[in-house]
Design an enzyme around this catalytic site. Sequence first.
Site, short mmCIF file in Angstrom:
data_model
loop_
_atom_site.label_atom_id
_atom_site.label_comp_id
_atom_site.label_asym_id
_atom_site.label_seq_id
_atom_site.Cartn_x
_atom_site.Cartn_y
_atom_site.Cartn_z
N SER A 158 -10.04 55.06 65.24
CA SER A 158 -9.89 54.21 64.05
C SER A 158 -10.32 54.99 62.81
O SER A 158 -11.28 55.77 62.87
CB SER A 158 -10.79 52.98 64.22
OG SER A 158 -10.92 52.26 63.02
N LYS A 159 -9.62 54.78 61.71
CA LYS A 159 -10.08 55.38 60.45
C LYS A 159 -11.06 54.37 59.84
O LYS A 159 -10.77 53.70 58.84
CB LYS A 159 -8.90 55.69 59.53
CG LYS A 159 -9.25 56.66 58.42
CD LYS A 159 -7.99 57.19 57.74
CE LYS A 159 -8.29 57.77 56.39
NZ LYS A 159 -9.20 58.91 56.37
N ALA A 160 -12.18 54.25 60.53
CA ALA A 160 -13.20 53.25 60.18
C ALA A 160 -14.24 53.90 59.28
O ALA A 160 -14.67 55.03 59.53
CB ALA A 160 -13.86 52.73 61.45
N TYR A 164 -17.51 57.82 58.78
CA TYR A 164 -17.65 58.80 57.69
C TYR A 164 -19.09 59.04 57.27
O TYR A 164 -19.35 59.91 56.45
CB TYR A 164 -16.78 58.37 56.49
CG TYR A 164 -15.33 58.67 56.78
CD1 TYR A 164 -14.75 59.87 56.41
CD2 TYR A 164 -14.57 57.77 57.52
CE1 TYR A 164 -13.44 60.16 56.74
CE2 TYR A 164 -13.25 58.05 57.85
CZ TYR A 164 -12.70 59.25 57.46
OH TYR A 164 -11.41 59.54 57.80
#
Length: 304
Positions: A158-160, A164
Amino acid sequence: MKLIPMDDRDGSIWLDGKLIPWRDAKIHILTHGLHYASSVFEGERCYNGEIFKLTEHSQRLIRSAEIIGFKIPYSVAQIDAATKQVVAAQQLKDCYVRPIAWRGSEMLGVSAPQSTVHLAIAVWVWASYFTPETKAKGVRLTLAAWRRPAPDTAPTASKAAGLYMICTHSKEAAEAQGFADALMLDYRGLVAEATGANVFFNFNGELHTPTPDCFLDGITRKTVMDLARKRGIKVVERAIHPREIGKAQEMFLTGTAAEITPVAELVMEPTTHQFQVGNLTRMMMDDYSRLVRQQPLLSSVSAA
Ligand code: PMP
């Protein structure tokens, strides 16, 4: 360089179905997404009025939210249309696009099943992730202290936003030492990616890239693999151990923001690896730059 704060700009942002003035696009302090990282986003680029692979990005946004357990209340077609609407409203032809979805402020606790899900899309001019001079010469990387987690430890596909946390920390630590970015290893100690871009190596004319089994399988990464294959270059996805890096002739990063950025140097104490900005990297940079601008690829170049 004078910083123009992100919250103090002219124009409009698309928020929950409509365009609103840029400075009014705010959320409450008791927002679930802020406290518990229930937030997913995308990074897209618009070239000469066309958003590159827009639908793939909208699909990934919806999928990213599903992976961490919430549903974005818009379809892919609706997100595509909203993105085009905000790009047109900002009257920008070359810009960066940032859709973000998050759980709102109805409930604040680890579990918040009744919170509503919001979607915003903002666009702005962001010419280069690395300065054009750094990009032409190739960037200098160091090794990140943090490692990418295992897929059963974090939602790595997931680009959650939560993922980051270690990227921001690693990139800031690298920059504080004069590097442009940091290479991250994974939980097994294998080469993973940079803090916001995937990584490729030229091993004797073949393009090798780590298998994306615990990090983002980037849209640029897949595009570059296709472009290389069209050029007859062998592309190998595999586990890459850091001790192999010394045998590579070229190294580059790929990502929507980074596009294709050559790496000139990678410092992995006690070893420093140096790379040339070679023909293969330059060919991929040229092919990518033509593809995103819908220009024909040059037929005469060769990777040799
Ligand atoms: N990895 C990470 C951690 C990223 O943030 C990005 C940028 N989205 C990428 C890889 C590259 O992905 P893409 O090519 O889809 O932009």
